[in-house]
Write an enzyme that holds these catalytic residues in place. Structure first.
Site, PDB file in Angstrom:
ATOM      1  N   ASP A 126      30.405 113.956  16.271  1.00  0.00           N
ATOM      2  CA  ASP A 126      31.770 113.841  16.803  1.00  0.00           C
ATOM      3  C   ASP A 126      32.334 112.430  16.665  1.00  0.00           C
ATOM      4  OD1 ASP A 126      30.352 112.440  18.722  1.00  0.00           O
ATOM      5  OD2 ASP A 126      30.866 113.756  20.395  1.00  0.00           O
ATOM      6  N   ARG A 177      30.525  95.614  17.881  1.00  0.00           N
ATOM      7  CA  ARG A 177      29.316  94.977  17.345  1.00  0.00           C
ATOM      8  C   ARG A 177      29.691  93.874  16.356  1.00  0.00           C
ATOM      9  NH1 ARG A 177      24.570  98.721  15.180  1.00  0.00           N
ATOM     10  NH2 ARG A 177      25.956  99.198  13.413  1.00  0.00           N
ATOM     11  N   ASP A 253      18.274 102.399   5.969  1.00  0.00           N
ATOM     12  CA  ASP A 253      19.661 102.104   6.359  1.00  0.00           C
ATOM     13  C   ASP A 253      19.715 101.195   7.582  1.00  0.00           C
ATOM     14  OD1 ASP A 253      18.637 104.708   7.365  1.00  0.00           O
ATOM     15  OD2 ASP A 253      20.394 104.627   8.652  1.00  0.00           O
ATOM     16  N   ASN A 254      18.555 100.893   8.176  1.00  0.00           N
ATOM     17  CA  ASN A 254      18.504  99.981   9.320  1.00  0.00           C
ATOM     18  C   ASN A 254      17.805  98.663   8.981  1.00  0.00           C
ATOM     19  OD1 ASN A 254      19.858 101.714  11.066  1.00  0.00           O
ATOM     20  ND2 ASN A 254      17.978 102.788  11.621  1.00  0.00           N
TER      21      ASN A 254
END
Length: 488
Positions: A126, A177, A253-254
């Site tokens: 969402d 962030r 991806d981190n």
């Protein structure tokens, strides 16, 4: 666009100069009634903002995605990733980069809204975030910053006035962030998977210019880029291990190209020392356990090297050899940095042959007696050995004599040794039960005072202040292991 620049917005949008395949331009989805619940004053000032102005409704609207500051260019970044070993094409599913703040000193930082609504990369999500995980990221990322570990940071948290549905109905929130950039190993995998060497080269050139300008000129610039990222990650993982930090989701991806810690979803700090410690509820096989983190970092960096092969050398065999040679250097770099850090934790200035053995003996005893990782080093630093199974054991007493005689043999005084230990052994960490206590008070009761007090203590982890001692207490024994979830 909000034009009141008294707040200090000074945005640029260099990421948007990359080929369009790397992002999708999309505005944030407005929310009904945003409220600022946390603002990071010191970070705001360092970025060139006026904290008092940021508390105004016009600026809160920006943190909520209801308005955009002048110069904003909102976009969702595309990237790929190996998630628990499985490759997927991904992207920002609930975050938007609104621009890059140029600080008074000329530094560039991404400003990203996390929980800002759906994007083309949302899949079935969402695009929203819950308050608890956003506050958790704020607490732990700020604790990491205070521990001098490279990290993304949190500028603000706003509640949205709207519920977010997960297993239950939760209050929605958006985190602002801040990062040196959000370029990941997965960004390079995305470029490589699409098969455009031009796009891959554009990304590499942009990354060098932004993060490693000192390697702009050499002939082997892409090899140099790989070398720099390997160095940064070796340093980062060593720092994680030295404080007992467990990331929990070291997917490609981190893993940032800048060498910053990113994504504080299922992370936690180790209590009793155990190489197999896992907190993440989804890491059922222990892939990202504490003791595996250096190996997983090497695995992730190998995926970066693979992605760079088309531009490392025109001859594929030579490119593969370059990639393998560079990746093989990670373990040596990591081991050296970890060993140096452990020596500092034990007050060892000089080098002696048996130092490795001294360190390994202590860690084995800590694992055997389930000794608290942080508090063991804290007690050694204070030289106050409380009654614990470890300190009461005959094998520890034997080790302690060896350690003390080792300290006496070096030229530096014991006083200097203990001072170095104090600077390298945090007195407090964001212990899991204290973080949960702060989140429960804030989310359930709207009481942010518990979190504020915790943040104040965590801001000075090497202070060894008496008013911090309540945060040194270990959690009560329980049969239920602490579990973390990917809420961030």
């Amino acid at each position: 666009m909000t034009k009141n620049n008294e707040a200090g917005w000074n945005l640029d949008n260099s990421y948007a100069t990359l080929p369009h395949s790397f992002y999708t331009e999309i505005p944030p989805t407005p929310v009904s009634s945003p409220e600022l619940v946390k603002l990071n004053h010191s970070l705001a000032i360092s970025l060139g903002f006026n904290p008092e102005e940021l508390k105004k409704e016009t600026e809160i609207a920006i943190f909520a995605g209801n308005a955009l500051p002048e110069g904003a260019h909102p976009l969702a970044q595309a990237y790929a990733g190996h998630q628990f070993g499985h490759f997927n094409m991904l992207g920002d599913g609930r975050a938007l980069l609104i621009g890059e703040q140029i600080t008074p000193s000329g530094k560039r930082f991404d400003i990203q809204l996390k929980g800002s609504g759906p994007t083309p990369y949302s899949r079935r999500g969402d695009g929203r975030a819950a308050l608890g995980p956003m506050l958790r990221e704020y607490i732990i990322s700020e604790a990491m910053y205070a521990l001098d570990i490279p990290t993304t940071r949190s500028l603000a948290v706003v509640t949205t006035g709207e519920p977010t549905y997960r297993e239950t109905k939760l209050p929605g929130a958006i985190l602002t962030r801040v990062a040196s950039s959000h370029i990941r190993v997965g960004t390079f995998q995305y470029a490589a998977a699409r098969g455009s060497i031009e796009d891959l080269q554009s990304l590499a050139d942009y990354t060098i210019k932004r993060h490693y300008p000192e390697i702009e000129d050499p002939e082997n610039r892409y090899t140099a880029l790989l070398q720099e990222v390997i160095k940064k990650q070796a340093s980062l993982i060593a720092k994680w291990q030295l404080v007992g930090f467990i990331h929990g989701v070291m997917n490609t991806d981190n893993i940032t190209i800048s060498g910053e810690t990113i994504d504080y979803g299922p992370c936690a700090f180790m209590d009793h020392y155990d190489q197999g410690t896992v907190f993440s509820s989804i890491d059922t096989q222990g892939r990202y356990a504490y003791g595996n983190q250096p190996y997983m970092a090497a695995w992730d960096l190998a995926r970066l090297a693979e992605s760079l092969i088309p531009i490392l050398h025109e001859d594929e065999e030579e490119a593969l050899k370059i990639a393998q040679d560079e990746i093989s250097k990670f373990s040596v770099q990591y081991e050296n940095l970890w060993f140096l850090g452990m020596k500092k934790k034990l007050g060892l200035f000089s080098n002696e042959e048996q130092d490795h053995s001294l360190i390994e003996q202590l860690l084995k005893m800590m694992e055997k007696y389930k000794a608290d990782y942080t508090n063991t080093f804290r007690s050694l630093t204070l030289n106050t050995l409380e009654n614990t199974p470890l300190f009461d054991s005959s094998e520890f007493k034997e080790w302690y004599k060896l350690w003390q005689s080792r300290l006496e043999r070096q030229d530096e005084s014991k006083e200097n040794a203990y001072e170095m230990m104090k600077n390298n052994n945090p007195s407090i960490i964001p212990r899991n039960h204290r973080v949960e206590e702060a989140l429960e008070a804030a989310v359930t009761n709207g009481d942010y005072s518990v979190m504020e007090k915790l943040l104040e203590a965590l801001a000075n982890p090497y202070a060894y202040a008496t008013d911090q001692e309540e945060y040194c207490v270990t959690p009560a024994p329980t049969n239920r292991p602490y579990r973390t979830f990917c809420g961030t």
